[in-house]
Design a protein around this motif. Structure first.
Motif, PDB file in Angstrom:
ATOM      1  N   GLU A 101      13.142  -2.526 -29.903  1.00 46.79           N
ATOM      2  CA  GLU A 101      13.836  -1.460 -29.186  1.00 46.79           C
ATOM      3  C   GLU A 101      12.899  -0.744 -28.221  1.00 46.79           C
ATOM      4  N   ASN A 102      13.407  -0.458 -27.021  1.00 47.36           N
ATOM      5  CA  ASN A 102      12.687   0.298 -25.994  1.00 47.36           C
ATOM      6  C   ASN A 102      11.427  -0.408 -25.494  1.00 47.36           C
ATOM      7  N   HIS A 103      11.377  -1.714 -25.621  1.00 51.68           N
ATOM      8  CA  HIS A 103      10.241  -2.491 -25.133  1.00 51.68           C
ATOM      9  C   HIS A 103      10.633  -3.239 -23.857  1.00 51.68           C
ATOM     10  N   GLY A 104       9.752  -3.178 -22.862  1.00 51.90           N
ATOM     11  CA  GLY A 104      10.008  -3.832 -21.587  1.00 51.90           C
ATOM     12  C   GLY A 104       8.795  -4.598 -21.091  1.00 51.90           C
ATOM     13  N   LEU A 105       9.019  -5.504 -20.133  1.00 52.60           N
ATOM     14  CA  LEU A 105       7.975  -6.386 -19.626  1.00 52.60           C
ATOM     15  C   LEU A 105       8.166  -6.603 -18.127  1.00 52.60           C
ATOM     16  N   PHE A 106       7.088  -6.457 -17.361  1.00 49.90           N
ATOM     17  CA  PHE A 106       7.150  -6.714 -15.915  1.00 49.90           C
ATOM     18  C   PHE A 106       5.885  -7.435 -15.483  1.00 49.90           C
ATOM     19  N   CYS A 107       5.881  -8.058 -14.303  1.00 51.70           N
ATOM     20  CA  CYS A 107       7.053  -8.429 -13.525  1.00 51.70           C
ATOM     21  C   CYS A 107       7.584  -9.738 -14.086  1.00 51.70           C
ATOM     22  N   THR A 108       8.815  -9.760 -14.513  1.00 52.68           N
ATOM     23  CA  THR A 108       9.422 -10.911 -15.154  1.00 52.68           C
ATOM     24  C   THR A 108      10.375 -11.593 -14.185  1.00 52.68           C
ATOM     25  N   GLU A 112      18.128 -18.115 -14.577  1.00 47.12           N
ATOM     26  CA  GLU A 112      19.344 -18.384 -15.343  1.00 47.12           C
ATOM     27  C   GLU A 112      19.038 -18.576 -16.824  1.00 47.12           C
ATOM     28  N   GLU A 113      17.901 -19.213 -17.116  1.00 44.59           N
ATOM     29  CA  GLU A 113      17.525 -19.473 -18.496  1.00 44.59           C
ATOM     30  C   GLU A 113      17.201 -18.192 -19.259  1.00 44.59           C
ATOM     31  N   ARG A 114      16.709 -17.176 -18.558  1.00 45.07           N
ATOM     32  CA  ARG A 114      16.304 -15.925 -19.199  1.00 45.07           C
ATOM     33  C   ARG A 114      17.371 -14.835 -19.145  1.00 45.07           C
ATOM     34  N   GLU A 115      18.439 -15.078 -18.415  1.00 43.94           N
ATOM     35  CA  GLU A 115      19.409 -14.024 -18.108  1.00 43.94           C
ATOM     36  C   GLU A 115      19.874 -13.262 -19.343  1.00 43.94           C
ATOM     37  N   TRP A 129       7.214 -19.900  -5.576  1.00 40.59           N
ATOM     38  CA  TRP A 129       6.709 -20.969  -6.434  1.00 40.59           C
ATOM     39  C   TRP A 129       5.981 -21.986  -5.559  1.00 40.59           C
ATOM     40  N   THR A 130       4.654 -21.997  -5.676  1.00 43.61           N
ATOM     41  CA  THR A 130       3.823 -22.767  -4.749  1.00 43.61           C
ATOM     42  C   THR A 130       2.928 -23.738  -5.498  1.00 43.61           C
ATOM     43  N   LEU A 131       2.803 -24.936  -4.963  1.00 48.20           N
ATOM     44  CA  LEU A 131       1.856 -25.914  -5.467  1.00 48.20           C
ATOM     45  C   LEU A 131       0.631 -25.906  -4.550  1.00 48.20           C
ATOM     46  N   PHE A 132      -0.525 -25.599  -5.131  1.00 49.03           N
ATOM     47  CA  PHE A 132      -1.779 -25.573  -4.383  1.00 49.03           C
ATOM     48  C   PHE A 132      -2.612 -26.800  -4.730  1.00 49.03           C
ATOM     49  N   VAL A 159       7.019 -18.928 -15.991  1.00 45.72           N
ATOM     50  CA  VAL A 159       8.334 -19.490 -15.668  1.00 45.72           C
ATOM     51  C   VAL A 159       8.220 -20.737 -14.795  1.00 45.72           C
ATOM     52  N   MET A 160       7.243 -20.764 -13.892  1.00 46.87           N
ATOM     53  CA  MET A 160       7.071 -21.923 -13.011  1.00 46.87           C
ATOM     54  C   MET A 160       6.586 -23.138 -13.793  1.00 46.87           C
ATOM     55  N   SER A 161       5.616 -22.895 -14.685  1.00 52.56           N
ATOM     56  CA  SER A 161       5.087 -23.978 -15.511  1.00 52.56           C
ATOM     57  C   SER A 161       6.168 -24.536 -16.425  1.00 52.56           C
ATOM     58  N   GLU A 162       6.928 -23.648 -17.055  1.00 50.20           N
ATOM     59  CA  GLU A 162       7.972 -24.077 -17.981  1.00 50.20           C
ATOM     60  C   GLU A 162       9.076 -24.862 -17.259  1.00 50.20           C
TER      61      GLU A 162
END
Length: 260
Positions: A101-108, A112-115, A129-132, A159-162
């Motif tokens: 409860e009352n816990h948040g996370l940024f920048c997330t 669609e998978e996390r919605e 999302w960049t490939l270097f 999220v990009m790796s996953e």
């Protein structure tokens, strides 16, 4: 009918009881307020979130800066909630916040998978999302499919790796992405997946590496402050209103400009 002294005594007792009730209500109110403390987590992901010490952890908001961090602070300055802000490894924070409860996370990144895993406040900024590739690499990509046979450096919980893993790409992952520029130059990976701003900055500041080649930008995703589904939706609504007001007042635009 009570005598005058008895009546006075009765009045005093009523006052005492009333005072005790007021004190009890005040204590209850303080307890309710304390219950609305927010616990906000982030990761070391400059220029969006960064620790003043340069380490991958921090214990309070004074030691954390960055584009998204300043946006979140501007939002929180417009509400009455008490809050604690900490920096931890992304995979740890991502799992810790969910279900609390009352816990948040940024920048997330809001995908669609996390919605349905979070309640969302934003948008704040966007990631590309960049490939270097390494500075001396001759790799060229016309599409994401062209990277299917290559080894890609990423990190756990990203999220990009996953996404790349889910699509069958060969992704080498660690707890942190800070080592990935070195993996490129040592030939331990062909490509590194990260944000377009983050890649060159981390490479230069952590390893003194310049000239990374952005060979493909394959997606762009808005980033949010994500709250657990256990958090009161009214709190999320208050924060969204505060962010909208900060944006309307020009505060968000000024924050972005200060990092350009």
């Amino acid at each position: 009918m009570p005598t005058e002294p008895a009546a006075l005594s009765s009045m005093i007792m009523k006052a005492v009881k009333s005072g005790a009730l007021i004190l009890a209500l005040a204590t209850l109110g303080q307890t309710a307020f304390a219950a609305e403390r927010l616990y906000i987590f982030t990761e070391n992901y400059p220029p969006y979130n960064a620790s003043e010490s340069g380490k991958n952890f921090a214990h309070n908001e004074d030691d954390i800066t960055g584009i998204c961090t300043d946006m979140v602070k501007a939002m929180l300055a417009r509400v009455d909630y008490d809050y604690v802000m900490k920096m931890r490894a992304w995979s740890y924070a991502y799992n810790w916040v969910q279900g609390r409860e009352n816990h948040g996370l940024f920048c997330t990144a809001r995908t669609e998978e996390r919605e349905d895993l979070f309640q969302w406040v934003g948008p704040l900024a966007s990631i590309k999302w960049t490939l270097f590739a390494a500075p001396d690499s001759d790799i060229k990509l016309d599409s994401l499919e062209d990277a299917k046979g290559l080894k890609i450096a990423g990190y756990k919980g990203d999220v990009m790796s996953e996404y790349l893993v889910s699509q069958g790409f060969n992704v080498v992952m660690d707890v942190s992405g800070d080592v990935n520029p070195r993996r490129l130059t040592l030939g331990q990976a062909d490509l590194w997946v990260t944000d377009g701003l983050v890649g060159p900055l981390v490479a230069k500041e952590e390893h003194g590496i310049t000239g990374l080649k952005p060979v493909l930008v394959f997606r762009e995703t808005p980033m949010y402050l994500a709250f657990s589904t256990n958090t009161d939706p009214a709190i999320v609504a208050d924060l969204q209103k505060a962010l909208d007001e900060a944006r309307k007042a020009g505060d968000i635009e000024k924050i972005v400009a200060s990092y350009e």
